[in-house]
Design an enzyme around this catalytic site. Structure first.
Site, PDB file in Angstrom:
ATOM      1  N   GLN A   1       0.842  -1.205   0.000  1.00 46.86           N
ATOM      2  CA  GLN A   1       0.000   0.000   0.000  1.00 46.86           C
ATOM      3  C   GLN A   1       0.872   1.248   0.000  1.00 46.86           C
ATOM      4  O   GLN A   1       1.075   1.883   1.031  1.00 46.86           O
ATOM      5  CB  GLN A   1      -0.889  -0.032   1.250  1.00 46.86           C
ATOM      6  CG  GLN A   1      -1.886   1.068   1.347  1.00 46.86           C
ATOM      7  CD  GLN A   1      -3.131   0.779   0.568  1.00 46.86           C
ATOM      8  OE1 GLN A   1      -3.702  -0.285   0.700  1.00 46.86           O
ATOM      9  NE2 GLN A   1      -3.574   1.715  -0.230  1.00 46.86           N
ATOM     10  N   PHE A   2       1.407   1.631  -1.168  1.00 46.09           N
ATOM     11  CA  PHE A   2       2.284   2.795  -1.236  1.00 46.09           C
ATOM     12  C   PHE A   2       1.576   4.078  -0.835  1.00 46.09           C
ATOM     13  O   PHE A   2       2.195   5.041  -0.393  1.00 46.09           O
ATOM     14  CB  PHE A   2       2.914   2.937  -2.634  1.00 46.09           C
ATOM     15  CG  PHE A   2       2.007   3.523  -3.670  1.00 46.09           C
ATOM     16  CD1 PHE A   2       2.011   4.888  -3.913  1.00 46.09           C
ATOM     17  CD2 PHE A   2       1.157   2.717  -4.411  1.00 46.09           C
ATOM     18  CE1 PHE A   2       1.184   5.441  -4.871  1.00 46.09           C
ATOM     19  CE2 PHE A   2       0.324   3.251  -5.370  1.00 46.09           C
ATOM     20  CZ  PHE A   2       0.337   4.621  -5.610  1.00 46.09           C
ATOM     21  N   THR A   3       0.247   4.115  -0.938  1.00 46.93           N
ATOM     22  CA  THR A   3      -0.490   5.338  -0.622  1.00 46.93           C
ATOM     23  C   THR A   3      -0.448   5.694   0.867  1.00 46.93           C
ATOM     24  O   THR A   3      -0.857   6.786   1.247  1.00 46.93           O
ATOM     25  CB  THR A   3      -1.956   5.248  -1.095  1.00 46.93           C
ATOM     26  OG1 THR A   3      -2.594   4.157  -0.442  1.00 46.93           O
ATOM     27  CG2 THR A   3      -2.029   5.068  -2.608  1.00 46.93           C
TER      28      THR A   3
END
Length: 146
Positions: free
Chosen positions: A78-80
């Site tokens: 989950q890079f966000t």
């Protein structure tokens, strides 16, 4: 390294309308990395996640870990989690580690988790649909830099 930990009754991940993985009773982890993360961050996070006492004991007190209750983990990249919203309304992801390096850390994180507890994953970099049935609701955010 930042992880959102959710205690779940169930969680699943699908890609292109096909089920990739699912768990019952355990933790769903949303996992993000930043530029200076390394093996020490991963080792710290693994220890913290598997020992986090957020499951109820016989007195209905959150006193047991996912290991204690025989749960499983669903780990989702989950890079966000490193989205910066300080300026304007469109998040900047400049603090998120690039995919080529992040996948190496993500794979190592899951490998170390799996040595202690059954860990399933999504598909790194894919457009995933994650279904989470949060129990509690119990959600904890852990950041190795804080």
């Amino acid at each position: 390294m930042r992880v959102v930990v959710q205690k779940v009754n169930s969680a699943s991940v699908s890609v292109n309308q096909e089920l990739v993985n699912k768990i019952e009773n355990g933790l769903c982890l949303l996992v993000g990395f930043t530029q200076d993360d390394d093996i020490k961050d991963i080792e710290y996070m693994v220890k913290k996640v598997v020992n986090l006492r957020i499951f109820e004991d016989e007195n209905n007190v959150m006193n047991k870990s996912v290991l204690d209750v025989g749960g499983k983990i669903l780990s989702i990249s989950q890079f966000t989690l490193y989205g910066d919203t300080k300026k304007g309304n469109r998040p900047s992801y400049i603090k998120a580690l690039n995919g080529a390096n992040a996948v190496k850390l993500y794979d190592k994180f899951n490998e170390l988790l799996n040595e202690q507890i059954e860990t399933k994953t999504g598909i790194f970099g894919a457009d995933m649909i994650v279904n989470i049935v949060n129990n509690g609701p119990t959600t904890i955010i852990i950041d190795t830099k804080n």
